[in-house]
Write an enzyme that holds these catalytic residues in place. Structure first.
Site, PDB file in Angstrom:
ATOM      1  N   ASP A 221      14.510   8.481 -21.033  1.00 36.04           N
ATOM      2  CA  ASP A 221      15.907   8.885 -21.122  1.00 36.04           C
ATOM      3  C   ASP A 221      16.261   9.995 -20.136  1.00 36.04           C
ATOM      4  O   ASP A 221      17.400  10.446 -20.090  1.00 36.04           O
ATOM      5  CB  ASP A 221      16.218   9.334 -22.560  1.00 36.04           C
ATOM      6  CG  ASP A 221      17.701   9.513 -22.833  1.00 36.04           C
ATOM      7  OD1 ASP A 221      18.495   8.715 -22.302  1.00 36.04           O
ATOM      8  OD2 ASP A 221      18.070  10.437 -23.576  1.00 36.04           O
ATOM      9  N   SER A 245      24.171   8.702 -23.757  1.00 30.95           N
ATOM     10  CA  SER A 245      23.451   7.434 -23.870  1.00 30.95           C
ATOM     11  C   SER A 245      23.976   6.668 -25.079  1.00 30.95           C
ATOM     12  O   SER A 245      24.263   7.257 -26.126  1.00 30.95           O
ATOM     13  CB  SER A 245      21.948   7.685 -24.026  1.00 30.95           C
ATOM     14  OG  SER A 245      21.434   8.432 -22.946  1.00 30.95           O
ATOM     15  N   GLN A 295      19.397   0.893 -19.851  1.00 36.14           N
ATOM     16  CA  GLN A 295      20.235   1.792 -20.652  1.00 36.14           C
ATOM     17  C   GLN A 295      21.709   1.574 -20.346  1.00 36.14           C
ATOM     18  O   GLN A 295      22.102   1.439 -19.184  1.00 36.14           O
ATOM     19  CB  GLN A 295      19.871   3.251 -20.366  1.00 36.14           C
ATOM     20  CG  GLN A 295      20.636   4.259 -21.207  1.00 36.14           C
ATOM     21  CD  GLN A 295      20.193   5.685 -20.916  1.00 36.14           C
ATOM     22  OE1 GLN A 295      20.688   6.308 -19.995  1.00 36.14           O
ATOM     23  NE2 GLN A 295      19.267   6.187 -21.711  1.00 36.14           N
TER      24      GLN A 295
END
Length: 305
Positions: A221, A245, A295
């Protein structure tokens, strides 16, 4: 730092009032009941939780309920609400399935009774199979690249502070290959939507595959959304940008140590309607592809530049 014992549990006591930095703050996930776990606060002052840390902790909780011979190979997560780093997080694990080769777990991460993340993870017994790899690593050696602190020395404030805080916030030694899009954005310039850096844990990690997998889940991430803003001369954290996110998927292809050098290539292929799509590939030093990431994020302009 906590790691699974031979029964697949996570070692550790009550962590509700413990505040730790580095990996100790991430890996300290302790059982509080049947398939229930808790991670203590990581900061003393209010601060938004880093999503990768919650993903890593959720994976540790899931892995604690699985036979240690089954390694995580994929996870899918939805970030539902922002977490608070100064408060503990509770994890509830559901044992969805245990088959002959695969185990599936679902994890809900909660703060103050509200879900902040939902994660599903799959684990597999090691087995032989067909092998091929299309993407190849072409990158300079990490030792030839400047550290974040060295890179910061050549950059004017306030961007210098971001570089200096990078390894304080994340427990990795990070070496960037070339100028980051963030630097171009600080000059009001656009840049291609991709970046590449080498990374390795700042401290040695124990010989527990689940711990290393959790460290990679944490790293999955890091900095991803910033690639989507490069063509727009913006940066995550800027006062005129909102970013978070949303949907996160990780595939762990091969066991690897997170305390050895790994190269992370990241790019963004699309952005529109307040959302973006980013992807990443992680290679070990031998050029073996060890992780793939996808993502979707929320990226919104907050006003005219």
């Amino acid at each position: 730092m906590q790691a699974p014992d031979g029964q697949g549990r996570v070692l550790g006591g009550d962590v509700a009032d413990v505040v730790r930095d580095g990996w100790a703050g991430v890996m300290l996930v302790s059982p509080t009941g049947d398939d229930e776990f808790r991670a203590g606060p990581r900061r003393r002052l209010p601060e938004r939780s880093f999503g990768g840390a919650v993903v890593a902790q959720s994976l540790l909780a899931a892995g604690a309920t699985v036979d240690p011979e089954r390694a995580p190979h994929s996870l899918h997560a939805y970030f539902l609400r922002a977490g608070e780093a100064s408060s503990p997080i509770d994890f509830r694990v559901s044992r969805v399935r245990d088959g002959g080769s695969y185990s599936t777990r679902r994890v809900t991460a909660e703060q103050s009774g509200r879900a902040i993340l939902e994660l599903t993870a799959s684990f597999q017994v090691a087995e032989p199979g067909f092998t091929h790899q299309v993407p190849r690593l072409e990158a300079p050696e990490p030792e030839s690249l400047p550290t974040a602190q060295e890179a910061a020395a050549d950059i004017e404030s306030p961007l210098r502070g971001w570089f200096e805080q990078l390894t304080r916030r994340h427990p990795f030694d990070i070496r960037f290959d070339g100028e980051l899009p963030r630097v171009a954005a600080s000059r009001g310039e656009t840049a291609p939507p991709h970046q590449r850096f080498w990374m390795r844990s700042l401290e040695p990690l124990p010989d527990q595959p689940l711990v290393h997998a959790a460290a990679l889940a944490y790293a999955s991430d890091m900095l991803m959304l910033s690639t989507s803003l490069a063509p727009h001369a913006r940066a995550v954290g800027a006062p005129d940008v909102a970013a978070a996110s949303l949907d996160h998927a990780v595939w762990l292809h091969s066991p690897v140590r997170a305390d050895e050098w790994l190269c992370f290539e990241q790019e963004s292929t699309w952005a529109a309607g307040g959302r973006c799509h980013c992807s990443g590939r992680l290679f070990d030093r031998a050029g073996r592809l060890v992780m793939t990431v996808a993502q979707e994020g929320m990226v919104r302009p907050l006003g005219p530049r």
